[in-house]
Design a protein around this motif. Sequence first.
Motif, PDB file in Angstrom:
ATOM      1  N   MET A   1      67.478  43.523  35.569  1.00  0.00           N
ATOM      2  CA  MET A   1      66.552  42.657  35.142  1.00  0.00           C
ATOM      3  C   MET A   1      65.179  42.661  35.494  1.00  0.00           C
ATOM      4  N   ARG A   2      64.429  42.036  34.413  1.00  0.00           N
ATOM      5  CA  ARG A   2      62.850  42.468  34.509  1.00  0.00           C
ATOM      6  C   ARG A   2      62.332  40.953  35.314  1.00  0.00           C
ATOM      7  N   LEU A   3      61.507  41.248  36.346  1.00  0.00           N
ATOM      8  CA  LEU A   3      61.105  40.329  37.146  1.00  0.00           C
ATOM      9  C   LEU A   3      59.460  40.006  36.838  1.00  0.00           C
ATOM     10  N   GLY A   4      58.990  38.810  36.987  1.00  0.00           N
ATOM     11  CA  GLY A   4      57.648  38.533  36.707  1.00  0.00           C
ATOM     12  C   GLY A   4      57.565  37.232  36.902  1.00  0.00           C
TER      13      GLY A   4
ATOM     14  N   ASP B   1      55.595  33.723  29.397  1.00  0.00           N
ATOM     15  CA  ASP B   1      56.002  34.181  28.044  1.00  0.00           C
ATOM     16  C   ASP B   1      57.356  34.638  28.558  1.00  0.00           C
ATOM     17  N   PHE B   2      58.232  35.353  27.509  1.00  0.00           N
ATOM     18  CA  PHE B   2      59.708  35.615  27.816  1.00  0.00           C
ATOM     19  C   PHE B   2      59.560  37.249  28.254  1.00  0.00           C
ATOM     20  N   SER B   3      58.650  37.716  28.805  1.00  0.00           N
ATOM     21  CA  SER B   3      58.546  39.109  29.117  1.00  0.00           C
ATOM     22  C   SER B   3      59.584  39.490  30.389  1.00  0.00           C
ATOM     23  N   ALA B   4      59.714  38.318  31.101  1.00  0.00           N
ATOM     24  CA  ALA B   4      60.765  38.699  32.269  1.00  0.00           C
ATOM     25  C   ALA B   4      61.936  37.906  32.104  1.00  0.00           C
ATOM     26  N   ASP B   5      62.961  38.303  32.922  1.00  0.00           N
ATOM     27  CA  ASP B   5      64.416  37.729  32.972  1.00  0.00           C
ATOM     28  C   ASP B   5      64.254  36.698  34.213  1.00  0.00           C
ATOM     29  N   MET B   6      63.644  36.984  35.255  1.00  0.00           N
ATOM     30  CA  MET B   6      63.562  35.990  36.347  1.00  0.00           C
ATOM     31  C   MET B   6      62.303  35.702  36.674  1.00  0.00           C
TER      32      MET B   6
ATOM     33  N   ALA C   1      72.214  45.371  45.047  1.00  0.00           N
ATOM     34  CA  ALA C   1      70.934  45.274  44.250  1.00  0.00           C
ATOM     35  C   ALA C   1      69.819  44.337  44.875  1.00  0.00           C
ATOM     36  N   GLY C   2      68.854  44.598  44.822  1.00  0.00           N
ATOM     37  CA  GLY C   2      67.588  43.679  45.377  1.00  0.00           C
ATOM     38  C   GLY C   2      67.812  43.790  46.808  1.00  0.00           C
ATOM     39  N   GLY C   3      67.726  42.391  47.330  1.00  0.00           N
ATOM     40  CA  GLY C   3      67.786  42.008  48.809  1.00  0.00           C
ATOM     41  C   GLY C   3      66.253  42.128  49.570  1.00  0.00           C
ATOM     42  N   SER C   4      65.493  42.064  48.524  1.00  0.00           N
ATOM     43  CA  SER C   4      63.801  41.998  49.359  1.00  0.00           C
ATOM     44  C   SER C   4      62.825  41.139  48.408  1.00  0.00           C
ATOM     45  N   ALA C   5      61.947  40.721  49.178  1.00  0.00           N
ATOM     46  CA  ALA C   5      60.818  40.248  48.408  1.00  0.00           C
ATOM     47  C   ALA C   5      60.099  40.852  47.397  1.00  0.00           C
ATOM     48  N   ARG C   6      59.362  40.608  46.311  1.00  0.00           N
ATOM     49  CA  ARG C   6      58.605  41.393  45.614  1.00  0.00           C
ATOM     50  C   ARG C   6      57.112  40.710  45.395  1.00  0.00           C
ATOM     51  N   PRO C   7      56.355  40.759  46.696  1.00  0.00           N
ATOM     52  CA  PRO C   7      55.151  40.217  46.552  1.00  0.00           C
ATOM     53  C   PRO C   7      53.992  41.030  45.692  1.00  0.00           C
ATOM     54  N   ASP C   8      54.601  42.207  45.407  1.00  0.00           N
ATOM     55  CA  ASP C   8      53.651  43.208  44.516  1.00  0.00           C
ATOM     56  C   ASP C   8      53.678  42.412  43.210  1.00  0.00           C
ATOM     57  N   LEU C   9      54.560  41.569  42.752  1.00  0.00           N
ATOM     58  CA  LEU C   9      54.516  40.918  41.389  1.00  0.00           C
ATOM     59  C   LEU C   9      53.586  39.906  41.406  1.00  0.00           C
ATOM     60  N   GLY C  10      52.910  39.419  42.373  1.00  0.00           N
ATOM     61  CA  GLY C  10      52.231  38.383  42.670  1.00  0.00           C
ATOM     62  C   GLY C  10      52.784  37.011  42.824  1.00  0.00           C
ATOM     63  N   ARG C  11      52.003  36.082  42.941  1.00  0.00           N
ATOM     64  CA  ARG C  11      52.168  34.601  43.156  1.00  0.00           C
ATOM     65  C   ARG C  11      52.172  33.727  41.720  1.00  0.00           C
ATOM     66  N   SER C  12      53.140  33.229  41.690  1.00  0.00           N
ATOM     67  CA  SER C  12      53.116  32.279  40.239  1.00  0.00           C
ATOM     68  C   SER C  12      52.742  31.061  40.445  1.00  0.00           C
ATOM     69  N   ARG C  13      51.844  30.824  39.470  1.00  0.00           N
ATOM     70  CA  ARG C  13      51.478  29.263  39.432  1.00  0.00           C
ATOM     71  C   ARG C  13      51.993  28.515  37.986  1.00  0.00           C
TER      72      ARG C  13
END
Length: 136
Positions: A55-58, A62-67, A95-107
């Motif tokens: 899964m692509r996170l972001g 737009d539709f560039s991320a799956d979640m 799979a996963g199990g951790s936060a991804r603050p490197d992706l930034g915060r969303s508004r």
Amino acid sequence: MIVLADADIEKAAAGAVAACFPSAGQLCVSIERLYVADEIHDAFVAAFVERTRAMRLGAAYDFSADMGSLTTLPQLETVSSHVDDAVSKGATVLAGGSARPDLGRSRGCAPWASDDHVTRRPTTLSPAPAGRKISQ
């Protein structure tokens, strides 16, 4: 979600990912537990984990991320506490199990949300603490 022994594993895994992770799993109708027939358990979990990891996170508009992101930092704390609790009781993070603050915060994930949105990797656990072979 129940996955029976005669299920098409790839279709079931694709359906499970689509049902588990919309809106970062925060929809009231998101699947929280999967019951999988013993005969196909290992193959299904492998397919489900592969799709979850892909899964692509972001936080794009737009539709560039799956979640996208969780709605608030308290929601992140709730999800993290669920994962930590399951692991402390014997579950394994597959799979996963951790936060991804490197992706930034969303508004803008939700009109009522604050600047505290944090993306978290989609998380798959197995087996369930009760000893059943269940992926969440």
